[in-house]
Design an enzyme around this catalytic site. Structure first.
Site, PDB file in Angstrom:
ATOM      1  N   HIS A  56       0.840  -1.217   0.000  1.00  0.00           N
ATOM      2  CA  HIS A  56       0.000   0.000   0.000  1.00  0.00           C
ATOM      3  C   HIS A  56       0.870   1.261   0.000  1.00  0.00           C
ATOM      4  O   HIS A  56       1.276   1.761   1.044  1.00  0.00           O
ATOM      5  CB  HIS A  56      -0.894  -0.016   1.248  1.00  0.00           C
ATOM      6  CG  HIS A  56      -2.015   0.965   1.197  1.00  0.00           C
ATOM      7  ND1 HIS A  56      -3.278   0.664   1.633  1.00  0.00           N
ATOM      8  CD2 HIS A  56      -2.072   2.249   0.779  1.00  0.00           C
ATOM      9  CE1 HIS A  56      -4.075   1.710   1.481  1.00  0.00           C
ATOM     10  NE2 HIS A  56      -3.351   2.702   0.962  1.00  0.00           N
ATOM     11  N   HIS A  58       1.342   5.244  -2.063  1.00  0.00           N
ATOM     12  CA  HIS A  58       0.852   6.255  -3.009  1.00  0.00           C
ATOM     13  C   HIS A  58       2.064   6.920  -3.637  1.00  0.00           C
ATOM     14  O   HIS A  58       2.747   7.707  -2.989  1.00  0.00           O
ATOM     15  CB  HIS A  58      -0.014   7.285  -2.274  1.00  0.00           C
ATOM     16  CG  HIS A  58      -1.261   6.694  -1.695  1.00  0.00           C
ATOM     17  ND1 HIS A  58      -2.418   6.565  -2.420  1.00  0.00           N
ATOM     18  CD2 HIS A  58      -1.523   6.162  -0.471  1.00  0.00           C
ATOM     19  CE1 HIS A  58      -3.354   5.994  -1.660  1.00  0.00           C
ATOM     20  NE2 HIS A  58      -2.828   5.727  -0.478  1.00  0.00           N
ATOM     21  N   ARG A  60       1.911   8.706  -6.447  1.00  0.00           N
ATOM     22  CA  ARG A  60       1.451  10.025  -6.932  1.00  0.00           C
ATOM     23  C   ARG A  60       1.671  10.340  -8.409  1.00  0.00           C
ATOM     24  O   ARG A  60       1.244  11.398  -8.861  1.00  0.00           O
ATOM     25  CB  ARG A  60       2.078  11.160  -6.098  1.00  0.00           C
ATOM     26  CG  ARG A  60       1.857  11.064  -4.602  1.00  0.00           C
ATOM     27  CD  ARG A  60       0.408  11.154  -4.228  1.00  0.00           C
ATOM     28  NE  ARG A  60       0.211  11.343  -2.788  1.00  0.00           N
ATOM     29  CZ  ARG A  60      -0.876  10.988  -2.140  1.00  0.00           C
ATOM     30  NH1 ARG A  60      -1.866  10.394  -2.776  1.00  0.00           N
ATOM     31  NH2 ARG A  60      -1.002  11.203  -0.848  1.00  0.00           N
ATOM     32  N   ASP A 147      -8.767   2.577  -3.550  1.00  0.00           N
ATOM     33  CA  ASP A 147      -8.227   3.189  -2.320  1.00  0.00           C
ATOM     34  C   ASP A 147      -8.287   4.707  -2.370  1.00  0.00           C
ATOM     35  O   ASP A 147      -8.087   5.330  -3.408  1.00  0.00           O
ATOM     36  CB  ASP A 147      -6.794   2.746  -2.054  1.00  0.00           C
ATOM     37  CG  ASP A 147      -6.298   3.297  -0.724  1.00  0.00           C
ATOM     38  OD1 ASP A 147      -6.952   3.030   0.283  1.00  0.00           O
ATOM     39  OD2 ASP A 147      -5.304   4.046  -0.717  1.00  0.00           O
ATOM     40  N   ASN A 273      -6.222   8.935   7.140  1.00  0.00           N
ATOM     41  CA  ASN A 273      -7.501   8.264   6.915  1.00  0.00           C
ATOM     42  C   ASN A 273      -7.248   6.771   6.684  1.00  0.00           C
ATOM     43  O   ASN A 273      -6.579   6.425   5.725  1.00  0.00           O
ATOM     44  CB  ASN A 273      -8.181   8.878   5.685  1.00  0.00           C
ATOM     45  CG  ASN A 273      -9.622   8.440   5.563  1.00  0.00           C
ATOM     46  OD1 ASN A 273     -10.150   7.813   6.484  1.00  0.00           O
ATOM     47  ND2 ASN A 273     -10.251   8.744   4.444  1.00  0.00           N
ATOM     48  N   ASP A 300       0.981   2.595   3.768  1.00  0.00           N
ATOM     49  CA  ASP A 300       0.089   3.671   3.300  1.00  0.00           C
ATOM     50  C   ASP A 300       0.888   4.966   3.135  1.00  0.00           C
ATOM     51  O   ASP A 300       0.406   6.061   3.455  1.00  0.00           O
ATOM     52  CB  ASP A 300      -1.112   3.871   4.243  1.00  0.00           C
ATOM     53  CG  ASP A 300      -2.221   4.722   3.619  1.00  0.00           C
ATOM     54  OD1 ASP A 300      -2.111   5.085   2.432  1.00  0.00           O
ATOM     55  OD2 ASP A 300      -3.190   5.038   4.336  1.00  0.00           O
ATOM     56  N   HIS A 304       2.494  14.378   0.738  1.00  0.00           N
ATOM     57  CA  HIS A 304       1.811  15.614   0.344  1.00  0.00           C
ATOM     58  C   HIS A 304       2.815  16.756   0.412  1.00  0.00           C
ATOM     59  O   HIS A 304       3.864  16.624   1.046  1.00  0.00           O
ATOM     60  CB  HIS A 304       0.664  15.938   1.321  1.00  0.00           C
ATOM     61  CG  HIS A 304      -0.492  14.999   1.237  1.00  0.00           C
ATOM     62  ND1 HIS A 304      -1.340  14.949   0.158  1.00  0.00           N
ATOM     63  CD2 HIS A 304      -0.948  14.060   2.106  1.00  0.00           C
ATOM     64  CE1 HIS A 304      -2.271  14.031   0.363  1.00  0.00           C
ATOM     65  NE2 HIS A 304      -2.052  13.463   1.534  1.00  0.00           N
ATOM     66  N   PHE A 318      -5.353  14.279   4.048  1.00  0.00           N
ATOM     67  CA  PHE A 318      -5.171  13.040   4.805  1.00  0.00           C
ATOM     68  C   PHE A 318      -3.864  12.351   4.405  1.00  0.00           C
ATOM     69  O   PHE A 318      -3.577  12.235   3.207  1.00  0.00           O
ATOM     70  CB  PHE A 318      -6.303  12.065   4.482  1.00  0.00           C
ATOM     71  CG  PHE A 318      -7.629  12.387   5.126  1.00  0.00           C
ATOM     72  CD1 PHE A 318      -7.824  12.165   6.480  1.00  0.00           C
ATOM     73  CD2 PHE A 318      -8.682  12.877   4.366  1.00  0.00           C
ATOM     74  CE1 PHE A 318      -9.063  12.414   7.071  1.00  0.00           C
ATOM     75  CE2 PHE A 318      -9.918  13.135   4.944  1.00  0.00           C
ATOM     76  CZ  PHE A 318     -10.116  12.911   6.300  1.00  0.00           C
ATOM     77  N   GLY A 319      -3.115  11.832   5.373  1.00  0.00           N
ATOM     78  CA  GLY A 319      -2.007  10.943   5.034  1.00  0.00           C
ATOM     79  C   GLY A 319      -0.648  11.410   5.498  1.00  0.00           C
ATOM     80  O   GLY A 319      -0.395  12.609   5.636  1.00  0.00           O
TER      81      GLY A 319
HETATM   82 ZN   LIG Z   1      -6.908   4.202   1.993  1.00  0.00          ZN
END
Ligand SMILES: [Zn+2]
Length: 425
Positions: A56, A58, A60, A147, A273, A300, A304, A318-319
């Site tokens: 998991h 991100h 981007r 997701d 989140n 996760d 950002h 979030f994150g």
């Molecule tokens: Zn998620």
């Protein structure tokens, strides 16, 4: 390549071995390999294990390179000891067709130093209405997920699961019932009241997980729950497993490390989140790991820009990032305190991921892929986001002391990260 003086774990005990790598495979593991190899690295009795697998992240790109790029994210993951990651599809464009998926695959091929396997979206543009081109993209994606948001419509989820079962792909879910968010930005509880911030109740997550487990039973599909956070959710997964339903789940490092009581002030760095829940929820997650209800740990990693994280809890994005510090933070907080064994922690971060998703990675064995991480278990560090390889600096854990630092990461037989102060080539 030859790695000399590796300390590996075998049946719960440390053992000293040499590891010979040929191309992308481990050719030999033996107590003493005495051959002349011009790429010989003496790892000086540091801990060596199978490279971590993060189900998991991100990354981007395409779409949000202001936050992170494949180039920076892959280097950050390699630094954290990850040799394989699965990238989330909340991108622009969303990988929901061959055409849009190819944009992402090209970037990965060009810029990633480790193995990255994209998720395909469950629904077109992650809008939750119409299924993506699941059949067309199945062979190039790891699994399917929307997701970033929950699939609100039960029939859409059921159809996706029927297709997942047919294609032999897992349906992986961010569980969040939009009708139960109630305008919240952190966990609904004593702390949200004290801070005067609206709360997201645990039922926002747990009721959708309960729905999905029953749908997965009906569809006979492998259903995997992302970033489980609430005690009721753990209970639902446990009961699903007890009933023979193919449900697995992951937990993030931050949900294991922290709870809402740790949020001392209205600071957007603590916004994620699902939110950090109560101390009881956190304890239920630890119990879930120890009794096998929770299968794996996934970061996760959600970078950002600073601008998006300094607006307080209600208005920030979030994150948080996690690739570079996950292992060390968990090692420091759970292994050094004897809550988890080192063997369990590395299983949760590699072998178990491969096992539940039927991947040929996560093994430190002859003939397996040369995905290896070398970790200095004694080395200590203070988390300094300014030194991250990731573009994302958004973490609430700045200035925390950690130990168990990776110094060399080999992915697919190639060096993906090296700390040249610790490892001499
Ligand atoms: Zn998620």
């Amino acid at each position: 390549m030859l790695l000399k003086n590796c300390k590996i774990l075998k049946n719960g005990k440390f053992k000293k071995v040499d590891i010979l790598i040929k191309d992308d495979k481990i050719e030999k593991i033996s107590e003493n390999i005495d051959i002349a190899d011009e790429n010989t690295i003496d790892v000086k009795n540091k801990f060596v294990t199978a490279g971590f697998i993060d189900a998991h992240v991100h990354w981007r790109e395409p779409g949000f390179s202001k936050k992170e790029t494949v180039y920076t994210a892959s280097r950050a993951a390699a630094r954290g000891g990850f040799t394989t990651v699965m990238t989330m599809p909340n991108l622009n464009p969303v990988p929901d067709s061959i055409e849009t998926l190819n944009k992402q695959l090209e970037l990965i091929k060009k810029d990633s130093v480790i193995r990255a396997i994209p998720y395909g979206a469950i629904t077109k543009e992650e809008y939750g209405r119409e299924l993506s081109d699941m059949e067309a993209i199945a062979s190039d994606v790891f699994a399917f997920t929307d997701d970033g948001r929950g699939v609100q419509n039960a029939n859409v989820m059921y159809e996706a699961m029927l297709m997942g079962a047919k294609l032999n792909k897992a349906i992986v879910a961010h569980c969040e019932d939009n009708s139960l968010i109630r305008g919240g930005a952190m966990h609904e509880g004593k702390r949200s009241v004290e801070l005067g911030i609206k709360g997201i109740p645990s039922i926002c997550e747990s009721t959708q997980i309960a729905r999905d487990i029953l749908l997965a039973e009906a569809a006979n599909c492998h259903y995997h729950v992302c970033h489980i956070s609430a005690k009721e959710s753990v209970r639902a997964v446990r009961e699903g497993k007890q009933n023979g339903i193919k449900v697995t789940c992951e937990v993030t490092p931050h949900h294991l490390l922290s709870c809402d009581e740790d949020i001392k002030e209205d600071n957007g760095m603590w916004k994620m989140n699902p939110p950090l829940r109560s101390r009881e929820d956190r304890n239920a997650l630890i119990v879930g790991i120890l009794d096998g209800t929770i299968d794996i740990i996934a970061t996760d990693h959600a970078p950002h820009t600073m601008e998006e994280k300094i607006r307080g809890i209600e208005k920030s994005s979030f994150g948080i990032v996690g690739s570079e510090t996950a292992f060390a933070q968990l090692y420091t907080k759970f292994v050094k305190t004897d809550i988890f064994s080192l063997e369990l922690l590395v299983k949760l971060m590699s072998e178990n991921v491969a096992k539940i998703f039927d991947l040929p990675y996560g093994k430190l064995e002859e003939n397996s892929f040369a995905d290896i991480v070398v970790i200095d278990l004694e080395k200590e560090m203070t988390i300094n986001p300014k030194e991250f390889l990731s573009k994302g600096r958004n973490t609430p854990y700045a200035n925390e002391k950690i130990s168990g630092i990776s110094v060399l990461t080999i992915s697919n037989g190639k060096i993906a990260y090296i700390d040249e102060e610790e490892i001499n080539l």
